[in-house]
Design an enzyme around this catalytic site. Sequence first.
Site, mmCIF file in Angstrom:
data_model
loop_
_atom_site.group_PDB
_atom_site.id
_atom_site.type_symbol
_atom_site.label_atom_id
_atom_site.label_comp_id
_atom_site.label_asym_id
_atom_site.label_seq_id
_atom_site.Cartn_x
_atom_site.Cartn_y
_atom_site.Cartn_z
ATOM 1 N N ASP A 12 0.852 -1.187 0.000
ATOM 2 C CA ASP A 12 0.000 0.000 0.000
ATOM 3 C C ASP A 12 0.888 1.237 0.000
ATOM 4 O O ASP A 12 1.714 1.421 0.894
ATOM 5 C CB ASP A 12 -0.901 -0.009 1.244
ATOM 6 N N ASP A 106 -3.678 2.536 -5.476
ATOM 7 C CA ASP A 106 -2.439 2.558 -4.682
ATOM 8 C C ASP A 106 -2.254 1.320 -3.816
ATOM 9 O O ASP A 106 -1.485 1.330 -2.860
ATOM 10 C CB ASP A 106 -2.425 3.802 -3.787
ATOM 11 N N GLU A 107 -2.910 0.215 -4.183
ATOM 12 C CA GLU A 107 -2.900 -0.973 -3.316
ATOM 13 C C GLU A 107 -2.789 -2.246 -4.155
ATOM 14 O O GLU A 107 -3.493 -2.399 -5.158
ATOM 15 C CB GLU A 107 -4.190 -0.987 -2.494
#
Length: 383
Positions: A12, A106-107
């Site tokens: 993350d 974003d993960e």
Amino acid sequence: MPTQVRTIAHYDLDAFFVNVECLKNPKLKGKPLLVGGHSDRAVVAACSYEARKFGIRSAMPMRLAKRLCPQATIISGDMESYSKYSHLVTDIIRNNVPQFEKASIDEFYVDLTGMDKFFGCQKYSQELRSKVLKETGLPISNGLSINKLVSKVATDEAKPNGQLQIPFGEEKSFLAPLAVEKLPMVGPKTTELLNQMGVRTIKTLSEIPMEMMENLMGKSGIELWRRANAIDDSPVVPYEEQKSVSTETTFESDTIDVRFMQSQLIKMTEKLGFELRQQNKLTGCITVKIRYADFNTLTKQCSIMYTALDSLLIQSVKDLFQKLYDRRLLVRLLGIRFTHLVPGNYQISLFDDTNEQIRLYQELDHLNFRFGRYLVMRASGLL
């Protein structure tokens, strides 16, 4: 033959939007920073760790955030930059792991099962973290365990810019002392309900009989019990980037009725907007297609700020239609296509939205998802 124990890594990017803004302007580093709309009715899309010390959180009304931290710097969102850096990180991960899932902008989840005999999963995941930081300048945190659930919680505990491995067999003891809201799928309402029952830690939640949780919350109660007991069999779904969503309609008879055609465009745009939001996607490019009665087909496209908001999409579609349409000719077909898709949702895209607008769209989508896609729509799309 015994089943092989899985090794799942979760990555993350830390305060992703904030760190992208700091790369663009290093003077912002170390300061309380809010990404979002400037009006008091807007919401916070993201905030720096310095701002979080004042109690500021994502999706908080901007008015409240400014009251908590008057000295905070507010920056409008730049989805084009965020998309660019997300693609950079995605390419790094794609080129260095056997299988990964992109859970959001974003993960990421990475399946490292079986790699221990060759590299050592902890060392390999650490090297990947370092590679992302070195090649993009973005700090990224990482959790490692036997499943996606525990790895994600481990990542949250490792932030900022850290790594945490949960050894095999220690998953439940790792989760036990944590607050129930640390579990994925436990939001404010569920937390309040559990707290009223005296359930404040994951350990207490795990000790409630599954049957009681089912009576209390139905299928969600069973899933919550499983998570509290560190049970998660969900696979890492290989990432394949969707290129576009599109729709078109051929009229029963050719037409020059502008109001009718605009109503059809609104209806089609709402359909695609709903589809984007259900997939947690945003679009950055819109194409409108017109096919005339003589089968001559023309298209026109424009780039837009990344969004899945109907009002913005409809305005862009209308503008393209006005530029494209020759009022002297009968129209046979209209089409719309959204491209340049990126993962995203309300809170990370609608930087100038008000809290009320976000709640309205969420409620409308909930009604359409539950009772049928076209239960609620604009009156202007009903002509």
